[in-house]
Design a protein around this motif. Structure first.
Motif, PDB file in Angstrom:
ATOM      1  N   ASP A   1       0.700  -1.466  -0.087  1.00 34.94           N
ATOM      2  CA  ASP A   1       0.012  -0.251   0.153  1.00 34.94           C
ATOM      3  C   ASP A   1       0.770   1.436   0.137  1.00 34.94           C
ATOM      4  OD1 ASP A   1       0.552  -0.609   2.697  1.00 34.94           O
ATOM      5  OD2 ASP A   1      -0.672   0.285   3.676  1.00 34.94           O
ATOM      6  N   LYS A   2       2.434   1.023  -0.841  1.00 40.73           N
ATOM      7  CA  LYS A   2       2.765   2.784  -0.202  1.00 40.73           C
ATOM      8  C   LYS A   2       2.994   3.053  -1.297  1.00 40.73           C
ATOM      9  CE  LYS A   2       6.785   1.367  -4.015  1.00 40.73           C
ATOM     10  NZ  LYS A   2       8.214   0.592  -3.997  1.00 40.73           N
ATOM     11  N   LYS A   3       2.878   4.386  -0.786  1.00 41.00           N
ATOM     12  CA  LYS A   3       2.544   6.029  -2.191  1.00 41.00           C
ATOM     13  C   LYS A   3       2.971   5.673  -3.104  1.00 41.00           C
ATOM     14  CE  LYS A   3       1.461  10.593  -2.539  1.00 41.00           C
ATOM     15  NZ  LYS A   3       0.480  10.577  -3.196  1.00 41.00           N
ATOM     16  N   ARG A   4       2.614   5.504  -4.536  1.00 41.83           N
ATOM     17  CA  ARG A   4       3.474   6.132  -5.820  1.00 41.83           C
ATOM     18  C   ARG A   4       2.854   7.097  -6.425  1.00 41.83           C
ATOM     19  NH1 ARG A   4       4.196  -0.027  -6.494  1.00 41.83           N
ATOM     20  NH2 ARG A   4       3.119  -1.386  -4.781  1.00 41.83           N
ATOM     21  N   ALA A   5       3.518   7.302  -7.077  1.00 40.11           N
ATOM     22  CA  ALA A   5       3.732   8.607  -8.036  1.00 40.11           C
ATOM     23  C   ALA A   5       2.714   7.821  -9.209  1.00 40.11           C
ATOM     24  CB  ALA A   5       4.745   9.382  -8.277  1.00 40.11           C
ATOM     25  N   TYR A   6       3.754   7.011 -10.368  1.00 39.36           N
ATOM     26  CA  TYR A   6       2.140   6.574 -10.790  1.00 39.36           C
ATOM     27  C   TYR A   6       1.273   5.422 -11.191  1.00 39.36           C
ATOM     28  CZ  TYR A   6       5.414   9.902 -13.063  1.00 39.36           C
ATOM     29  OH  TYR A   6       6.471  11.330 -12.844  1.00 39.36           O
ATOM     30  N   GLY A   7       1.884   4.674 -10.156  1.00 35.02           N
ATOM     31  CA  GLY A   7       1.265   3.212 -10.116  1.00 35.02           C
ATOM     32  C   GLY A   7      -0.138   2.982  -9.447  1.00 35.02           C
ATOM     33  N   GLY A   8      -0.367   1.727  -9.669  1.00 36.39           N
ATOM     34  CA  GLY A   8      -1.568   1.739  -8.770  1.00 36.39           C
ATOM     35  C   GLY A   8      -2.607   2.114  -9.148  1.00 36.39           C
ATOM     36  N   GLN A   9      -3.116   2.553 -10.331  1.00 39.88           N
ATOM     37  CA  GLN A   9      -3.950   3.019 -11.401  1.00 39.88           C
ATOM     38  C   GLN A   9      -3.951   1.939 -12.444  1.00 39.88           C
ATOM     39  OE1 GLN A   9      -3.469   6.851 -11.931  1.00 39.88           O
ATOM     40  NE2 GLN A   9      -2.149   7.179 -10.148  1.00 39.88           N
ATOM     41  N   ALA A  10      -6.278   2.105 -13.013  1.00 41.03           N
ATOM     42  CA  ALA A  10      -5.531   1.144 -14.438  1.00 41.03           C
ATOM     43  C   ALA A  10      -5.326   2.483 -15.214  1.00 41.03           C
ATOM     44  CB  ALA A  10      -6.983   0.348 -14.111  1.00 41.03           C
ATOM     45  N   GLY A  11      -4.250   2.253 -16.193  1.00 41.62           N
ATOM     46  CA  GLY A  11      -3.739   3.198 -16.444  1.00 41.62           C
ATOM     47  C   GLY A  11      -3.781   2.928 -17.734  1.00 41.62           C
ATOM     48  N   SER A  12      -3.891   1.944 -18.359  1.00 41.18           N
ATOM     49  CA  SER A  12      -3.737   1.090 -20.162  1.00 41.18           C
ATOM     50  C   SER A  12      -3.780  -0.204 -20.376  1.00 41.18           C
ATOM     51  CB  SER A  12      -2.081   1.540 -20.444  1.00 41.18           C
ATOM     52  OG  SER A  12      -1.153   0.872 -19.969  1.00 41.18           O
ATOM     53  N   PHE A  13      -4.397  -0.603 -21.146  1.00 40.51           N
ATOM     54  CA  PHE A  13      -4.870  -1.602 -21.350  1.00 40.51           C
ATOM     55  C   PHE A  13      -3.672  -2.675 -22.800  1.00 40.51           C
ATOM     56  CE2 PHE A  13      -8.691  -0.511 -21.775  1.00 40.51           C
ATOM     57  CZ  PHE A  13      -8.431  -0.723 -23.598  1.00 40.51           C
ATOM     58  N   GLY A  14      -3.970  -3.606 -23.088  1.00 40.55           N
ATOM     59  CA  GLY A  14      -3.225  -3.403 -24.620  1.00 40.55           C
ATOM     60  C   GLY A  14      -2.806  -4.648 -24.698  1.00 40.55           C
ATOM     61  N   CYS A  15      -2.497  -5.730 -26.364  1.00 40.76           N
ATOM     62  CA  CYS A  15      -2.221  -6.199 -26.487  1.00 40.76           C
ATOM     63  C   CYS A  15      -0.590  -6.651 -27.138  1.00 40.76           C
ATOM     64  CB  CYS A  15      -2.835  -7.522 -27.218  1.00 40.76           C
ATOM     65  SG  CYS A  15      -2.585  -9.591 -27.752  1.00 40.76           S
ATOM     66  N   PRO A  16       0.394  -6.914 -26.883  1.00 41.88           N
ATOM     67  CA  PRO A  16       0.381  -7.989 -25.605  1.00 41.88           C
ATOM     68  C   PRO A  16       0.577  -7.894 -23.955  1.00 41.88           C
ATOM     69  CG  PRO A  16       3.243  -7.897 -26.642  1.00 41.88           C
ATOM     70  CD  PRO A  16       1.720  -6.304 -27.106  1.00 41.88           C
TER      71      PRO A  16
END
Length: 152
Positions: free
Chosen positions: A71-86
């Protein structure tokens, strides 16, 4: 894959703990890959608005992230920012090699090597807090290049 007990705190041996940590990482990455691929395929089908897809992706992503990652504070992560293939952890479900190295009694590195098109390797840093192991960070490399951080 059999679902693991996220709250397991006692292990009979170091070998059992190593197996648990590998299984933990595999379950996390495989679940995230499945969510990402399902969302990508819906996008490709073109029957759902992009904004609805991102909301649906977020609704599936966040509970998994919360259950498996610190549960550390993340500047960029922890969010559903993108999806794709692969997918982000492409090939991890069919890994060819694994290793766990304990850096301390509360920190371990879980290494997984794949045989996908990129010859991907993944390194997950696991941290134990209050008796529970969680993923703290991750790195990847392709074709035996330098390690790159993965935004979780």
């Amino acid at each position: 894959m059999e679902q693991i007990n996220l709250e397991q705190t006692e292990f009979r041996s170091e070998s059992d703990l190593k197996s648990y940590l590998v299984s933990f990482v595999l379950e996390y990455a495989s679940t995230m890959n499945r969510i990402e691929m399902e969302t990508f395929l819906k996008q490709e089908a073109g029957k759902t608005k992009s904004s609805d897809l991102f909301e649906e992706y977020k609704q599936k992503y966040l509970p998994v992230f919360t259950a498996y990652c610190t549960d550390k504070k993340r500047a960029y992560g922890g969010q559903a920012g993108s999806f794709g293939c692969p997918t982000k952890y492409d090939g991890i479900e069919k890994y060819t090699e694994d290793n766990v190295v304990f850096k301390s009694s509360n920190r371990a590195e879980v290494y997984l090597k794949t045989d996908n098109d990129f010859k991907s390797e993944y390194l997950f840093v696991m941290v134990r807090k209050k008796g529970l192991w969680r993923i703290d960070s991750a790195k990847e490399r392709w074709f035996n290049s330098s390690w790159r951080n993965i935004i979780l």
